[in-house]
Design a protein around this motif. Structure first.
Motif, PDB file in Angstrom:
ATOM      1  N   VAL A 320       0.831  -1.206   0.000  1.00  0.00           N
ATOM      2  CA  VAL A 320       0.000   0.000   0.000  1.00  0.00           C
ATOM      3  C   VAL A 320       0.864   1.254   0.000  1.00  0.00           C
ATOM      4  N   TRP A 321       1.812   1.338   0.913  1.00  0.00           N
ATOM      5  CA  TRP A 321       2.593   2.564   1.019  1.00  0.00           C
ATOM      6  C   TRP A 321       3.595   2.707  -0.125  1.00  0.00           C
ATOM      7  N   SER A 322       4.068   1.599  -0.647  1.00  0.00           N
ATOM      8  CA  SER A 322       4.914   1.679  -1.838  1.00  0.00           C
ATOM      9  C   SER A 322       4.112   2.232  -3.015  1.00  0.00           C
ATOM     10  N   GLY A 323       2.864   1.769  -3.155  1.00  0.00           N
ATOM     11  CA  GLY A 323       2.000   2.276  -4.216  1.00  0.00           C
ATOM     12  C   GLY A 323       1.700   3.754  -4.074  1.00  0.00           C
ATOM     13  N   ILE A 324       1.447   4.198  -2.843  1.00  0.00           N
ATOM     14  CA  ILE A 324       1.165   5.617  -2.608  1.00  0.00           C
ATOM     15  C   ILE A 324       2.367   6.473  -2.990  1.00  0.00           C
ATOM     16  N   HIS A 325       3.554   6.072  -2.568  1.00  0.00           N
ATOM     17  CA  HIS A 325       4.753   6.863  -2.879  1.00  0.00           C
ATOM     18  C   HIS A 325       4.930   7.028  -4.388  1.00  0.00           C
ATOM     19  N   LEU A 326       4.808   5.941  -5.125  1.00  0.00           N
ATOM     20  CA  LEU A 326       5.010   5.994  -6.579  1.00  0.00           C
ATOM     21  C   LEU A 326       3.918   6.818  -7.259  1.00  0.00           C
ATOM     22  N   LEU A 327       2.683   6.651  -6.809  1.00  0.00           N
ATOM     23  CA  LEU A 327       1.568   7.351  -7.450  1.00  0.00           C
ATOM     24  C   LEU A 327       1.641   8.855  -7.217  1.00  0.00           C
ATOM     25  N   LEU A 328       2.059   9.278  -6.034  1.00  0.00           N
ATOM     26  CA  LEU A 328       2.116  10.708  -5.746  1.00  0.00           C
ATOM     27  C   LEU A 328       3.204  11.417  -6.562  1.00  0.00           C
ATOM     28  N   TYR A 376      -8.083  18.049  -7.200  1.00  0.00           N
ATOM     29  CA  TYR A 376      -8.948  16.869  -7.213  1.00  0.00           C
ATOM     30  C   TYR A 376      -8.127  15.592  -7.404  1.00  0.00           C
ATOM     31  N   LEU A 377      -7.163  15.628  -8.324  1.00  0.00           N
ATOM     32  CA  LEU A 377      -6.375  14.433  -8.642  1.00  0.00           C
ATOM     33  C   LEU A 377      -5.563  13.938  -7.452  1.00  0.00           C
ATOM     34  N   PHE A 378      -5.058  14.860  -6.641  1.00  0.00           N
ATOM     35  CA  PHE A 378      -4.250  14.473  -5.485  1.00  0.00           C
ATOM     36  C   PHE A 378      -5.071  13.651  -4.500  1.00  0.00           C
ATOM     37  N   PHE A 379      -6.232  14.164  -4.096  1.00  0.00           N
ATOM     38  CA  PHE A 379      -7.053  13.451  -3.123  1.00  0.00           C
ATOM     39  C   PHE A 379      -7.667  12.189  -3.727  1.00  0.00           C
ATOM     40  N   ASP A 380      -7.974  12.240  -5.024  1.00  0.00           N
ATOM     41  CA  ASP A 380      -8.565  11.076  -5.675  1.00  0.00           C
ATOM     42  C   ASP A 380      -7.564   9.932  -5.746  1.00  0.00           C
ATOM     43  N   ALA A 381      -6.288  10.239  -5.973  1.00  0.00           N
ATOM     44  CA  ALA A 381      -5.263   9.201  -6.022  1.00  0.00           C
ATOM     45  C   ALA A 381      -5.169   8.466  -4.684  1.00  0.00           C
ATOM     46  N   LEU A 382      -5.166   9.213  -3.581  1.00  0.00           N
ATOM     47  CA  LEU A 382      -5.105   8.589  -2.263  1.00  0.00           C
ATOM     48  C   LEU A 382      -6.361   7.770  -1.984  1.00  0.00           C
ATOM     49  N   ILE A 435     -14.818  18.973  -3.055  1.00  0.00           N
ATOM     50  CA  ILE A 435     -15.225  18.634  -1.686  1.00  0.00           C
ATOM     51  C   ILE A 435     -15.645  17.171  -1.600  1.00  0.00           C
ATOM     52  N   PHE A 436     -16.360  16.704  -2.610  1.00  0.00           N
ATOM     53  CA  PHE A 436     -16.811  15.306  -2.672  1.00  0.00           C
ATOM     54  C   PHE A 436     -15.626  14.344  -2.636  1.00  0.00           C
ATOM     55  N   VAL A 437     -14.615  14.591  -3.453  1.00  0.00           N
ATOM     56  CA  VAL A 437     -13.456  13.702  -3.516  1.00  0.00           C
ATOM     57  C   VAL A 437     -12.661  13.755  -2.211  1.00  0.00           C
ATOM     58  N   PHE A 438     -12.559  14.931  -1.609  1.00  0.00           N
ATOM     59  CA  PHE A 438     -11.867  15.049  -0.330  1.00  0.00           C
ATOM     60  C   PHE A 438     -12.576  14.227   0.748  1.00  0.00           C
ATOM     61  N   ALA A 439     -13.908  14.230   0.733  1.00  0.00           N
ATOM     62  CA  ALA A 439     -14.671  13.427   1.699  1.00  0.00           C
ATOM     63  C   ALA A 439     -14.409  11.937   1.494  1.00  0.00           C
ATOM     64  N   LEU A 440     -14.334  11.492   0.241  1.00  0.00           N
ATOM     65  CA  LEU A 440     -14.039  10.085  -0.032  1.00  0.00           C
ATOM     66  C   LEU A 440     -12.651   9.696   0.488  1.00  0.00           C
ATOM     67  N   PHE A 441     -11.699  10.593   0.316  1.00  0.00           N
ATOM     68  CA  PHE A 441     -10.348  10.344   0.827  1.00  0.00           C
ATOM     69  C   PHE A 441     -10.365  10.158   2.342  1.00  0.00           C
ATOM     70  N   LEU A 442     -11.044  11.048   3.047  1.00  0.00           N
ATOM     71  CA  LEU A 442     -11.090  10.963   4.504  1.00  0.00           C
ATOM     72  C   LEU A 442     -11.735   9.663   4.974  1.00  0.00           C
ATOM     73  N   LEU A 443     -12.831   9.269   4.336  1.00  0.00           N
ATOM     74  CA  LEU A 443     -13.539   8.056   4.745  1.00  0.00           C
ATOM     75  C   LEU A 443     -12.701   6.808   4.506  1.00  0.00           C
ATOM     76  N   SER A 444     -12.088   6.703   3.324  1.00  0.00           N
ATOM     77  CA  SER A 444     -11.308   5.500   3.006  1.00  0.00           C
ATOM     78  C   SER A 444     -10.030   5.426   3.835  1.00  0.00           C
ATOM     79  N   ALA A 445      -9.369   6.571   4.063  1.00  0.00           N
ATOM     80  CA  ALA A 445      -8.153   6.571   4.877  1.00  0.00           C
ATOM     81  C   ALA A 445      -8.459   6.187   6.321  1.00  0.00           C
ATOM     82  N   GLY A 446      -9.590   6.671   6.833  1.00  0.00           N
ATOM     83  CA  GLY A 446      -9.978   6.313   8.198  1.00  0.00           C
ATOM     84  C   GLY A 446     -10.269   4.833   8.348  1.00  0.00           C
ATOM     85  N   ARG A 447     -10.936   4.258   7.353  1.00  0.00           N
ATOM     86  CA  ARG A 447     -11.237   2.824   7.402  1.00  0.00           C
ATOM     87  C   ARG A 447      -9.956   1.997   7.307  1.00  0.00           C
ATOM     88  N   TYR A 448      -9.044   2.420   6.451  1.00  0.00           N
ATOM     89  CA  TYR A 448      -7.760   1.716   6.334  1.00  0.00           C
ATOM     90  C   TYR A 448      -7.019   1.747   7.677  1.00  0.00           C
TER      91      TYR A 448
END
Length: 464
Positions: A320-328, A376-382, A435-448
């Motif tokens: 997961v974290w390797s993927g995040i680093h490369l994607l960002l 939008y792309l930054f938060f959507d990637a995460l 705002i919608f995409v930022f909310a999705l980021f917060l929800l998925s990161a919290g669940r992870y």
């Protein structure tokens, strides 16, 4: 310090992420290149054609995303079967996905017969645009069973971490689609000028080519000996029900997301044709930039599924974290291009022979939207990475509920009220998307971070 770096490199999974995700990124990007060229050609064909292509295309893709998403969820089962060593179950679960694909073909045929006219009449676009929307939607629906079949068959390779055949099938489809697109839209090389209908026909032909190649690669005697892809064709109510139990909520994640954007597009059309054309162009560019995130998300689902199937959640976390680093790193480059060179990025969609005043108005409207999309792309990637983790583990109900609530509360309701009651402009509408995409980021990161996904398996009962 050197020892710390050495330990970090040993624990990381950059090589695995690149090996699995890069072909999926290429495959997703090739799919989006087909859509991109579709829109670029249509933008140079007529303003009505490009205005109709995105609403009709995204409406058709709403249904394709649901059925294709259920079919592609077979990949999570295959990943976990592969990780646990139950290889002979792979053929059985693949066939359950194919039976679902046949059912989807019937639904798509009914949609093409009965849904096109009422759907686009409800949108309230101009009569010329509505007529083109119906044509595009109808042809895509009639060939959509091939799209679902490709999504399902691709899981045989992708679920085992062998993603290059998926890439090759998509690239072959793209190689057929792009020249055929040009020929059928404009009437070149002896083929008829079909306009927006030609774009849809070329897309269906590309799906057919990919389907044929994957079928030839999968259904071989060698694969039957190892994975029972020919001998294990019987319908299994137990596995099929588990596929529906996890696959339907997992697929609804993308379907609800697309539904929210479909409503968004239809509502933007009420602001004006220029705003609709600018939004369609920016969304086409965004789709091209976004697809690597989708490819990484699918690859992370595979790696997480394999790690959990092998009872090694620490390997899943490292991926997961390797993927995040490369994607960002990728997102940073794209964002700089969007912010610094918006005119150059938008120019392929603005025909030199079109009305200069209309082209200038579309450009002026699209440039600030493109800058919003950079955030939008930054938060959507995460969000895509974290949701890929949850999907690979089987935590699909949470994803479905969270995206459903965020879609309604953060996008559909505020944009509907803003445009219909308060004369909201196009910038305000796109800020709601952010705002919608930022909310999705917060929800998925919290669940992870909660960590429940590390104890989940979709094959727990049927693999034993």
């Amino acid at each position: 310090m050197l020892q710390t770096i050495s330990n970090w490199r040993r624990r990381s999974r950059y090589h695995d992420v690149v090996r699995v995700c890069l072909p999926l990124v290429a495959s997703m990007s090739a799919t989006t290149v087909m859509e991109f060229t579709d829109r670029a050609f249509l933008a140079n064909y007529s303003l009505e054609a490009i205005s109709a292509a995105a609403p009709a295309g995204i409406t058709a893709f709403l249904f394709m995303a649901f059925f294709g998403g259920v079919g592609s969820y077979v990949g999570v089962f295959i990943a976990q079967y592969s990780g646990s060593g139950a290889h002979r179950q792979i053929g059985r679960v693949l066939w359950q996905g194919l039976y679902f694909t046949l059912f989807s073909g019937l639904i798509f045929w009914l949609l093409s017969l009965f849904a096109a006219e009422p759907l686009f009449r409800l949108a309230g676009h101009s009569p010329e645009v509505q007529a083109l929307e119906r044509i595009y939607f109808d042809i895509l629906c009639r060939g959509a069973v091939l799209h679902v079949a490709v999504a399902t068959l691709s899981t045989f390779f992708a679920g085992r971490g062998m993603t290059r055949p998926v890439m090759l099938s998509t690239l072959l489809g793209m190689a057929v689609n792009i020249p055929l697109d040009y020929a059928l839209i404009f009437g070149r090389w002896g083929l008829p000028e079909m306009g927006i209908a030609g774009a849809a026909v070329a897309t269906v032909c590309a799906w057919a080519i990919s389907f044929l190649l994957l079928s030839l690669l999968i259904f071989t005697p060698e694969h039957d000996r190892r994975f029972a892809v020919l001998s294990n064709r019987a319908f299994s109510g137990e596995i099929f029900s588990r596929l529906m139990r996890y696959g339907v909520p997992g697929s609804l994640q993308f379907s609800i997301d697309i539904l929210a954007f479909t409503f968004f597009l239809l509502l933007v059309g009420r602001i004006g044709t220029i705003e609709l054309a600018a939004t369609n162009i920016v969304m086409s560019i965004n789709a091209l930039a976004f697809m690597p995130s989708m490819g990484v998300s699918q690859g992370i689902s595979v790696l997480v599924g394999q790690a959990l199937g092998a009872r090694q959640p620490q390997q899943a976390r490292a991926a997961v974290w390797s993927g995040i680093h490369l994607l960002l790193v990728y997102i940073a480059v794209v964002d700089l291009l969007f912010i610094l060179f918006p005119r150059a990025i938008l120019s392929p969609f603005l025909a030199t022979g079109s009305d200069p005043a209309a082209a200038g108005a579309v450009l002026a409207t699209a440039m600030p939207i493109l800058r919003i999309v950079s955030a939008y792309l930054f938060f959507d990637a995460l969000y895509m990475v974290f949701s890929g983790v949850l999907r690979g583990a089987g935590d699909t109900r949470f994803i479905m509920v969270s995206i459903g609530l965020a879609s309604v509360l953060c996008l559909i309701l505020p944009v509907s009220a803003g445009i219909l009651a308060f004369d909201m402009g196009i910038i305000g509408a796109w800020l709601c998307v952010l705002i919608f995409v930022f909310a999705l980021f917060l929800l998925s990161a919290g669940r992870y971070r909660h960590g429940r996904w590390q104890q989940m398996l979709v094959i727990k009962e049927s693999a034993r």
